[in-house]
Design a protein around this motif. Structure first.
Motif, mmCIF file in Angstrom:
data_model
loop_
_atom_site.group_PDB
_atom_site.id
_atom_site.type_symbol
_atom_site.label_atom_id
_atom_site.label_comp_id
_atom_site.label_asym_id
_atom_site.label_seq_id
_atom_site.Cartn_x
_atom_site.Cartn_y
_atom_site.Cartn_z
ATOM 1 N N ASN A 15 -16.912 6.030 10.124
ATOM 2 C CA ASN A 15 -17.684 4.863 10.541
ATOM 3 C C ASN A 15 -16.793 3.645 10.735
ATOM 4 O OD1 ASN A 15 -20.116 6.247 10.531
ATOM 5 N ND2 ASN A 15 -20.503 5.775 8.392
ATOM 6 N N LEU A 16 -15.724 3.556 9.982
ATOM 7 C CA LEU A 16 -14.799 2.441 10.095
ATOM 8 C C LEU A 16 -13.968 2.527 11.382
ATOM 9 C CD1 LEU A 16 -13.661 -0.042 8.523
ATOM 10 C CD2 LEU A 16 -11.910 1.511 7.642
ATOM 11 N N LEU A 17 -13.580 3.733 11.762
ATOM 12 C CA LEU A 17 -12.714 3.919 12.922
ATOM 13 C C LEU A 17 -13.482 4.049 14.236
ATOM 14 C CD1 LEU A 17 -10.141 6.381 11.342
ATOM 15 C CD2 LEU A 17 -9.859 3.936 11.765
ATOM 16 N N ARG A 18 -14.732 4.419 14.177
ATOM 17 C CA ARG A 18 -15.523 4.639 15.390
ATOM 18 C C ARG A 18 -15.681 3.372 16.247
ATOM 19 N NH1 ARG A 18 -19.805 7.122 13.046
ATOM 20 N NH2 ARG A 18 -18.524 8.965 12.857
ATOM 21 N N PRO A 19 -16.037 2.211 15.693
ATOM 22 C CA PRO A 19 -16.220 1.030 16.548
ATOM 23 C C PRO A 19 -14.989 0.603 17.346
ATOM 24 C CG PRO A 19 -17.287 0.682 14.447
ATOM 25 C CD PRO A 19 -16.493 1.957 14.318
ATOM 26 N N PRO A 20 -13.790 0.576 16.761
ATOM 27 C CA PRO A 20 -12.640 0.183 17.588
ATOM 28 C C PRO A 20 -12.368 1.167 18.736
ATOM 29 C CG PRO A 20 -12.032 0.133 15.263
ATOM 30 C CD PRO A 20 -13.398 0.720 15.352
ATOM 31 N N VAL A 21 -12.522 2.447 18.460
ATOM 32 C CA VAL A 21 -12.264 3.451 19.499
ATOM 33 C C VAL A 21 -13.303 3.345 20.609
ATOM 34 C CG1 VAL A 21 -12.192 5.926 19.972
ATOM 35 C CG2 VAL A 21 -11.068 5.016 17.937
ATOM 36 N N LEU A 22 -14.573 3.257 20.241
ATOM 37 C CA LEU A 22 -15.622 3.141 21.250
ATOM 38 C C LEU A 22 -15.620 1.760 21.901
ATOM 39 C CD1 LEU A 22 -18.501 5.014 19.421
ATOM 40 C CD2 LEU A 22 -16.994 5.873 21.214
ATOM 41 N N GLY A 23 -15.174 0.761 21.175
ATOM 42 C CA GLY A 23 -15.086 -0.585 21.732
ATOM 43 C C GLY A 23 -14.122 -0.664 22.898
ATOM 44 N N ARG A 25 -13.623 1.624 25.087
ATOM 45 C CA ARG A 25 -14.362 2.153 26.242
ATOM 46 C C ARG A 25 -15.328 1.101 26.785
ATOM 47 N NH1 ARG A 25 -14.853 4.248 30.781
ATOM 48 N NH2 ARG A 25 -16.699 5.483 31.167
ATOM 49 N N ALA A 26 -15.963 0.356 25.909
ATOM 50 C CA ALA A 26 -16.892 -0.689 26.334
ATOM 51 C C ALA A 26 -16.164 -1.798 27.090
ATOM 52 C CB ALA A 26 -17.621 -1.258 25.120
ATOM 53 N N LEU A 27 -14.935 -2.082 26.696
ATOM 54 C CA LEU A 27 -14.173 -3.126 27.381
ATOM 55 C C LEU A 27 -13.778 -2.730 28.794
ATOM 56 C CD1 LEU A 27 -11.859 -4.386 24.506
ATOM 57 C CD2 LEU A 27 -13.812 -5.577 25.530
ATOM 58 N N ASP A 29 -15.533 -0.960 31.018
ATOM 59 C CA ASP A 29 -16.652 -1.134 31.951
ATOM 60 C C ASP A 29 -17.782 -1.860 31.229
ATOM 61 O OD1 ASP A 29 -18.396 -1.004 34.033
ATOM 62 O OD2 ASP A 29 -18.564 1.174 34.075
ATOM 63 N N ARG A 30 -17.588 -3.145 31.004
ATOM 64 C CA ARG A 30 -18.516 -3.926 30.201
ATOM 65 C C ARG A 30 -19.923 -3.972 30.796
ATOM 66 N NH1 ARG A 30 -20.775 -8.174 28.090
ATOM 67 N NH2 ARG A 30 -20.041 -9.399 26.364
ATOM 68 N N ALA A 31 -20.055 -4.156 32.090
ATOM 69 C CA ALA A 31 -21.373 -4.260 32.729
ATOM 70 C C ALA A 31 -22.181 -2.976 32.532
ATOM 71 C CB ALA A 31 -21.218 -4.569 34.209
ATOM 72 N N SER A 32 -21.538 -1.859 32.724
ATOM 73 C CA SER A 32 -22.214 -0.575 32.538
ATOM 74 C C SER A 32 -22.593 -0.369 31.071
ATOM 75 C CB SER A 32 -21.293 0.557 33.012
ATOM 76 O OG SER A 32 -21.861 1.803 32.731
ATOM 77 N N PHE A 33 -21.717 -0.778 30.178
ATOM 78 C CA PHE A 33 -21.980 -0.642 28.743
ATOM 79 C C PHE A 33 -23.199 -1.465 28.326
ATOM 80 C CE2 PHE A 33 -21.335 -2.178 24.389
ATOM 81 C CZ PHE A 33 -21.245 -0.972 23.718
ATOM 82 N N VAL A 34 -23.286 -2.702 28.800
ATOM 83 C CA VAL A 34 -24.406 -3.577 28.455
ATOM 84 C C VAL A 34 -25.707 -3.029 29.047
ATOM 85 C CG1 VAL A 34 -25.384 -5.883 28.798
ATOM 86 C CG2 VAL A 34 -22.985 -5.617 28.136
ATOM 87 N N ALA A 35 -25.669 -2.588 30.295
ATOM 88 C CA ALA A 35 -26.871 -2.041 30.937
ATOM 89 C C ALA A 35 -27.363 -0.805 30.194
ATOM 90 C CB ALA A 35 -26.575 -1.715 32.393
ATOM 91 N N GLU A 36 -26.450 0.068 29.836
ATOM 92 C CA GLU A 36 -26.827 1.287 29.099
ATOM 93 C C GLU A 36 -27.373 0.942 27.721
ATOM 94 O OE1 GLU A 36 -27.480 5.258 29.097
ATOM 95 O OE2 GLU A 36 -26.521 4.179 30.732
ATOM 96 N N GLY A 37 -26.789 -0.045 27.087
ATOM 97 C CA GLY A 37 -27.268 -0.482 25.777
ATOM 98 C C GLY A 37 -28.682 -1.026 25.834
ATOM 99 N N ARG A 38 -28.980 -1.766 26.884
ATOM 100 C CA ARG A 38 -30.342 -2.297 27.034
ATOM 101 C C ARG A 38 -31.358 -1.189 27.285
ATOM 102 N NH1 ARG A 38 -28.442 -7.381 30.508
ATOM 103 N NH2 ARG A 38 -28.029 -8.764 28.756
ATOM 104 N N ARG A 39 -30.971 -0.203 28.072
ATOM 105 C CA ARG A 39 -31.889 0.908 28.381
ATOM 106 C C ARG A 39 -32.168 1.780 27.166
ATOM 107 N NH1 ARG A 39 -29.139 1.254 33.349
ATOM 108 N NH2 ARG A 39 -27.717 2.779 32.487
#
Length: 82
Positions: A15-23, A25-27, A29-39
């Motif tokens: 759980n500690l290492l997951r956010p930096p690694v996935l973060g 990926r979010a950086l 393609d930020r627009a796609s990440f935000v849109a997917e998060g909202r959906r």
């Protein structure tokens, strides 16, 4: 057996290492990440809460039984949930 980590330590480190690694990926393609998060906000929050409830017992079982017995049982359970 000696030399094994506690299941809660393995879960905590994951759980500690997951956010930096996935973060990262979010950086990319930020627009796609935000849109997917909202959906999928509700599903993401639900899975975030439920996943540790599935992982910790499996890690604990791996300490008590041979991994060759635990791993196939976990894989079959994942197939049944999909």
């Amino acid at each position: 057996m000696e030399g094994h980590c506690s299941a809660s330590v393995v879960d905590y480190l994951g759980n500690l290492l997951r956010p930096p690694v996935l973060g990262l990926r979010a950086l990319v393609d930020r627009a796609s990440f935000v849109a997917e998060g909202r959906r999928n906000c509700r599903a993401v929050l639900l899975m975030g809460a439920v996943t540790p409830l599935a992982d910790v017992p499996v890690l604990h079982a791996a300490q008590l039984a041979p991994l060759s017995h635990v791993a196939p049982a976990r894989e079959v359970s994942m197939l049944l949930l999909l």
